[in-house]
Write a protein that holds these residues in place. Structure first.
Motif, short mmCIF file in Angstrom:
data_model
loop_
_atom_site.label_atom_id
_atom_site.label_comp_id
_atom_site.label_asym_id
_atom_site.label_seq_id
_atom_site.Cartn_x
_atom_site.Cartn_y
_atom_site.Cartn_z
N LEU A 30 0.86 -1.18 0.00
CA LEU A 30 0.00 0.00 0.00
C LEU A 30 0.89 1.23 0.00
O LEU A 30 1.98 1.20 0.58
N PRO A 31 0.45 2.31 -0.62
CA PRO A 31 1.26 3.52 -0.59
C PRO A 31 1.33 4.06 0.84
O PRO A 31 0.42 3.81 1.63
N LEU A 165 -1.01 -2.38 -4.53
CA LEU A 165 -2.21 -3.20 -4.47
C LEU A 165 -3.43 -2.34 -4.79
O LEU A 165 -4.28 -2.69 -5.59
N THR A 166 -3.50 -1.20 -4.15
CA THR A 166 -4.51 -0.19 -4.46
C THR A 166 -3.97 1.15 -3.99
O THR A 166 -3.14 1.21 -3.06
N THR A 167 -4.42 2.22 -4.62
CA THR A 167 -4.06 3.56 -4.11
C THR A 167 -5.28 4.17 -3.41
O THR A 167 -5.25 5.33 -3.02
N GLN A 446 5.76 -6.35 6.24
CA GLN A 446 4.80 -5.91 5.25
C GLN A 446 3.40 -6.44 5.52
O GLN A 446 2.62 -6.66 4.61
N ASN A 447 3.12 -6.60 6.78
CA ASN A 447 1.86 -7.22 7.16
C ASN A 447 0.65 -6.96 6.29
O ASN A 447 0.40 -7.64 5.33
N LEU A 448 -0.08 -5.91 6.63
CA LEU A 448 -1.35 -5.67 5.99
C LEU A 448 -1.19 -5.32 4.51
O LEU A 448 -2.06 -5.55 3.71
N SER A 449 -0.02 -4.77 4.19
CA SER A 449 0.12 -4.24 2.85
C SER A 449 0.13 -5.34 1.80
O SER A 449 -0.12 -5.08 0.64
N SER A 450 0.42 -6.57 2.21
CA SER A 450 0.36 -7.61 1.20
C SER A 450 -0.91 -8.43 1.37
O SER A 450 -0.97 -9.58 1.01
N ASP A 451 -1.90 -7.83 1.90
CA ASP A 451 -3.15 -8.51 2.18
C ASP A 451 -4.05 -8.46 0.95
O ASP A 451 -4.55 -7.41 0.58
N PRO A 452 -4.25 -9.59 0.28
CA PRO A 452 -5.02 -9.54 -0.94
C PRO A 452 -6.49 -9.28 -0.70
O PRO A 452 -7.22 -8.95 -1.61
#
Ligand code: B12
Length: 454
Positions: A30-31, A165-167, A446-452
């Protein structure tokens, strides 16, 4: 030297320092919201560029008039290296974020000015001072005294050309009344929830072209009266969203239904400890146990990432097996384990320092993946090893499938989410070896940021 800006706009370069390199996981990040908010607080006559070091090279040289660098504690060492290099090239540097806020004097050894606290109230004044050649050392943002959070919409245009993943990230609230000993949020953002106007939040979400929205709040559902209008508004929009929150919202069955109806697909909750003083159980007000609440959320079709911390003073070696048993029995969609990390600015840091239990203050190793203090009831090596074994055991395929099949819906999302966690959690590293740090931060950081699902 005062530069003349009559022929062109002054240029601000904002940098998110990376402490590790990523492979394909890069596309699932995530940014970093802080810098989008700093950009939004920057007057429009400035030209703002973002460098996310996970994706971009840092463009050293004199192309920019001012450099702004953010830093959480684990990033501070590298952030200082970047700052030192720019200053050696004659380009002034400002710093902000959690770590410079807590240790401004340390940051000032590497920066010309430091923002202490939130950028929004002080950024325009700081930049005016800079242009007038009278940049101060510390810009201190006082905590607002009312409950309404007034911040501009985060700037998404500065993310152009980067892959995430999304902005479509958004923050609805700041502050937290719980003031946990291990957390920096209450001292930093204040001891009550400050929410934005729900109409403004919903308008920002409506401005997003796609369906997936990620809230970067600490506890989106912390004040349920304030969260309700946001949830009701989202329920009309047909979006899918995820956030971090406290599990106690699930004590109210109507609220849980509304959360599911509003499009929630994933929530990150801190369980912290399955027993003892630091268990969030003991803080839950109602009669339900945390296990009941986790099952309720799961049965509502929401993937729960449940985070556990190892290393509290009442944890002995039995904590690993007790936690793993809890995870097996309750089966939260995605379990995450972190090592207790006494961040500067927290009650734990002060106490461990007084007790002489900090092993070092190499900030780059304050990353939740490496033991940096002397635990009370076991050795540091045992704590490190127990954490690693727990991660490995939880991410074997049979464990993953048992969690996935306990979900009533969204099994594919849950599988993908676990798959992304599996890599970092099962990478082999010999306990006590220096490679632990390199490997573990790559995954865990990178916990949540790689959450699909988000
Ligand atoms: C969302 C979040 C995440 C997301 C990040 C998603 C993303 N890309 O943004 C994820 C889950 C990935 C994450 C991961 C981690 N996180 Co996190 N995260 C948060 C959370 C909840 C919100 C961050 C946020 O966006 N805040 C909103 C922005 C607007 O606020 P802000 O960052 O403070 O920025 C403001 C000011 O600080 C200032 N500012 C900030 N930078 C700068 C720079 C300049 C130049 C200026 C002028 C001003 C300025 O202005 C901003 C606007 O007011 C915070 C808690 C919190 N409430 O902040 C924890 C928090 C930042 N995370 C924390 C930690 C420890 C981590 C991890 C290390 C955890 C782990 N297990 O590995 C990892 C590290 C990830 C990495 N990339 O290396 C800690 C940091 C503690 C510390 N002292 O460093 C926090 C504070 C949580 C806590 N309870 O203590 N995190």
């Amino acid at each position: 030297m005062i530069q003349s800006y009559s022929s062109r706009a002054p240029r601000l370069l904002l940098i998110y320092p990376a402490t590790h390199r990523l492979g394909w996981e890069r596309n699932f990040q995530l940014p970093y919201h802080s810098l989008q908010q700093v950009a939004a607080a920057t007057p429009s006559h400035w030209e703002v560029t973002l460098v996310d070091e996970l994706q971009d090279e840092v463009p050293y040289g004199r192309d920019y008039d001012l450099i702004g660098i953010t830093a959480m504690t684990h990033q501070a060492t590298h952030a200082y290296e970047i700052a030192d290099r720019y200053r050696a090239e004659g380009v002034p540097v400002i710093m902000g974020g959690m770590h410079p806020t807590v240790l401004p004097e340390e940051a000032l050894l590497h920066a010309d000015a430091v923002v202490v606290g939130e950028a929004e109230p002080v950024m325009a004044g700081l930049l005016d001072d800079f242009l007038a050649g009278r940049l101060g050392r510390i810009y201190h943002a006082a905590l607002p005294t009312d409950d309404l959070l007034r911040v501009p919409w985060a700037r998404r245009d500065i993310l152009e050309g980067k892959r995430y993943l999304t902005t479509q990230t958004i923050q609805a609230s700041r502050g937290c009344p719980y003031d946990c000993d291990f957390c920096t949020v209450t001292p930093y953002f204040g001891n009550r929830f400050r929410y934005r106007d729900p109409a403004d939040i919903l308008a920002q979400i409506r401005s997003f072209p796609r369906k997936l929205v990620v809230f970067l709040d600490d506890n989106l559902l912390g004040d349920t009266a304030k969260a309700r209008p946001i949830l009701e508004g989202m329920a009309e929009m047909g979006i899918r969203w995820g956030s971090q929150t406290s599990l106690r919202f699930a004590e109210d069955p109507e609220l849980l239904k509304l959360v599911a109806r509003s499009g929630c697909i994933g929530l990150f909750v801190g369980i912290e400890s399955v027993s003892g003083k630091y268990s969030n159980f003991s803080k839950a007000s109602g009669s339900s146990t945390e296990a009941d609440l986790i099952k309720r959320v799961r049965d509502a079709g929401i993937i729960l990432e449940a985070s556990f911390i190892f290393g509290f003073d009442d944890h002995d070696e039995s904590v690993f097996e007790n936690t793993l048993r809890f995870v097996r029995e309750v089966s939260p969609g995605v379990p995450t384990f972190n090592l207790l990390t006494p961040y500067p600015g927290t009650a734990f840091f002060r106490r461990f320092q007084q007790e002489g239990r900090l092993l070092h203050t190499d900030w780059s190793r304050y990353n939740h993946s490496e033991v940096v203090f002397q635990p009370k009831l076991m050795t540091a090596e045992r704590l490190q090893r127990g954490w690693q074994e727990a991660r490995r055991e939880t991410y074997t395929w049979p464990s993953i499938f048992s969690r996935v099949f306990s979900m009533p819906t969204h099994r594919l999302n849950c599988l993908a989410y676990n798959f992304l966690r599996k890599g970092p959690n099962t990478r082999r590293a010999k306990a006590g070896s220096p490679t632990i740090f390199a490997e573990s931060i790559q995954g865990q950081g990178q916990n949540l940021s790689s959450d699909p699902s988000l």
